[in-house]
Design a protein around this motif. Structure first.
Motif, short mmCIF file in Angstrom:
data_model
loop_
_atom_site.label_atom_id
_atom_site.label_comp_id
_atom_site.label_asym_id
_atom_site.label_seq_id
_atom_site.Cartn_x
_atom_site.Cartn_y
_atom_site.Cartn_z
N THR A 157 48.76 41.36 34.65
CA THR A 157 49.70 42.38 35.14
C THR A 157 49.01 43.74 35.27
O THR A 157 49.14 44.41 36.30
CB THR A 157 50.92 42.49 34.20
OG1 THR A 157 51.52 41.19 34.08
CG2 THR A 157 51.96 43.45 34.74
N LEU A 158 48.28 44.14 34.23
CA LEU A 158 47.58 45.43 34.26
C LEU A 158 46.50 45.47 35.35
O LEU A 158 46.32 46.48 36.03
CB LEU A 158 46.93 45.71 32.90
CG LEU A 158 47.87 45.97 31.72
CD1 LEU A 158 47.13 45.83 30.40
CD2 LEU A 158 48.51 47.35 31.82
N LYS A 159 45.81 44.34 35.51
CA LYS A 159 44.67 44.27 36.45
C LYS A 159 45.12 44.16 37.91
O LYS A 159 44.57 44.83 38.79
CB LYS A 159 43.81 43.06 36.08
CG LYS A 159 42.58 42.84 36.95
CD LYS A 159 41.75 41.69 36.37
CE LYS A 159 40.47 41.49 37.16
NZ LYS A 159 40.68 40.71 38.39
N TYR A 198 49.53 46.55 38.41
CA TYR A 198 49.69 47.98 38.17
C TYR A 198 49.03 48.86 39.23
O TYR A 198 49.54 49.94 39.53
CB TYR A 198 49.18 48.35 36.77
CG TYR A 198 50.23 48.17 35.68
CD1 TYR A 198 51.22 47.19 35.78
CD2 TYR A 198 50.24 48.97 34.54
CE1 TYR A 198 52.17 47.02 34.79
CE2 TYR A 198 51.19 48.81 33.54
CZ TYR A 198 52.15 47.83 33.67
OH TYR A 198 53.10 47.67 32.69
N PRO A 199 47.89 48.45 39.82
CA PRO A 199 47.27 49.33 40.83
C PRO A 199 48.19 49.71 41.98
O PRO A 199 48.17 50.85 42.45
CB PRO A 199 46.09 48.48 41.34
CG PRO A 199 45.72 47.63 40.18
CD PRO A 199 47.03 47.28 39.53
N LYS A 240 45.52 52.40 37.99
CA LYS A 240 44.24 51.75 38.32
C LYS A 240 43.28 51.87 37.14
O LYS A 240 42.83 52.98 36.81
CB LYS A 240 43.65 52.39 39.59
CG LYS A 240 44.53 52.15 40.81
CD LYS A 240 44.02 52.83 42.05
CE LYS A 240 44.99 52.58 43.21
NZ LYS A 240 44.63 53.30 44.43
N TYR A 241 43.00 50.70 36.53
CA TYR A 241 42.15 50.70 35.34
C TYR A 241 41.16 49.54 35.43
O TYR A 241 41.36 48.58 36.18
CB TYR A 241 43.01 50.53 34.07
CG TYR A 241 44.29 51.32 34.11
CD1 TYR A 241 44.27 52.71 33.96
CD2 TYR A 241 45.52 50.71 34.33
CE1 TYR A 241 45.44 53.46 34.04
CE2 TYR A 241 46.69 51.44 34.41
CZ TYR A 241 46.66 52.82 34.27
OH TYR A 241 47.80 53.55 34.36
N GLU A 242 40.10 49.65 34.63
CA GLU A 242 39.17 48.53 34.48
C GLU A 242 39.72 47.70 33.32
O GLU A 242 39.81 48.18 32.18
CB GLU A 242 37.78 49.07 34.14
CG GLU A 242 36.68 48.05 34.25
CD GLU A 242 35.30 48.65 33.95
OE1 GLU A 242 34.32 47.90 34.05
OE2 GLU A 242 35.23 49.85 33.60
N ALA A 266 56.79 49.09 34.13
CA ALA A 266 55.43 49.40 34.58
C ALA A 266 55.23 50.90 34.77
O ALA A 266 54.22 51.47 34.32
CB ALA A 266 55.13 48.66 35.88
N MET A 267 56.19 51.57 35.41
CA MET A 267 56.06 53.00 35.69
C MET A 267 56.01 53.82 34.40
O MET A 267 55.27 54.80 34.29
CB MET A 267 57.22 53.48 36.57
CG MET A 267 57.22 52.91 37.98
SD MET A 267 55.70 53.23 38.90
CE MET A 267 55.85 54.97 39.21
#
Length: 259
Positions: free
Chosen positions: A102-104, A107-108, A113-115, A77-78
């Motif tokens: 996982t991304l949503k 990861y935050p 932090k992403y849409e 992830a990093m």
């Protein structure tokens, strides 16, 4: 097929509208590559300015985390977060609900932090914005049932986007007895796809395929490359390949629009 990378974009001083996260299955599995290609065709038709990471994309770490290796997950992830943040990525779309989840959601907490959108949500947004239309004549009247991916449905409570897209195809959508919040897993999630079956009298994907076959479908629609594999294997086990197709929603839309 024109698929620019983020490195290409940055070299031209451009920032794409969205990053397409292809995922491991969509990159390496021959069957899942067809889903990736279908989605890219849809993005092109809607004139979406997008890019991929290409060789800079690595596993999200979902399988490692589900299998209990938190250390490996955080390492993976990093690495990804460093790349994504380096490119100042704000918006991500993926055809893989595991990557989406996982991304949503994970990861935050590690600084990413992403849409994040599942491809069915993103296509739905394109339609709402008037950027894409689905031809409802090509597949009109086909009998379709939809299998809810666990990480899209129960984990993220997204049930409507895929169904709305299927209905726009002009098909006859029939729900399985177990659907939405009561849907049965295909058997591949939680890194189960990569381990031997446990003791029992039936594989989960065969049981789920039986659920689908009860609706007498011509097409089983999926929204996940792993579900696609498991349902396809189930159809082969039941020797129904000549009667029932397993297709991702992106593939059905690409087919409907003759892409």
């Amino acid at each position: 097929m024109n698929v620019p990378t983020m490195a290409d974009m940055m070299a031209q001083g451009k920032q794409p509208e969205v990053l397409f996260w292809v995922g491991a299955a969509g990159s390496y599995d021959d069957r899942a590559k067809k889903i990736s290609r279908a989605f890219v065709k849809i993005l092109h038709q809607a004139n979406v300015d997008f890019a991929v990471l290409g060789t800079e994309e690595s596993s999200t770490g979902d399988a490692a985390k589900r299998a209990g290796n938190e250390f490996l997950f955080q390492m993976q992830a990093m690495m990804n977060i460093e790349v994504l943040n380096g490119y100042e990525v704000k918006k991500i779309v993926t055809c893989d609900p595991h990557s989406f989840n996982t991304l949503k959601n994970e990861y935050p907490g590690l600084g990413g932090k992403y849409e994040v959108f599942h491809h069915t949500q993103f296509i739905q947004n394109l339609i709402s914005a008037g950027r894409l239309k689905i031809d409802d004549r090509t597949l009109k009247g086909k009998r379709v049932t939809f299998h809810d991916p666990c990480y899209l449905g129960r984990a993220n409570e997204e049930y409507e986007s895929p169904r709305d897209l299927i209905k726009r195809l002009g098909v006859n959508l029939t729900e399985m007895k177990r659907h939405k919040s009561t849907a049965l897993c295909c058997g591949a999630g939680g890194a189960q796809m990569f381990k031997d079956a446990e003791k029992g009298d039936k594989e989960i994907n065969v049981l789920r395929t039986e659920d689908a076959l009860e609706t007498k479908p011509q097409i089983i629609a999926t929204g996940c490359p792993y579900c696609n594999t498991m349902m396809t294997d189930g159809i082969k086990f039941k020797e129904k390949e000549a009667e029932v197709l397993v297709k991702d929603i992106a593939e059905l839309i690409a087919e409907a629009n003759n892409l």
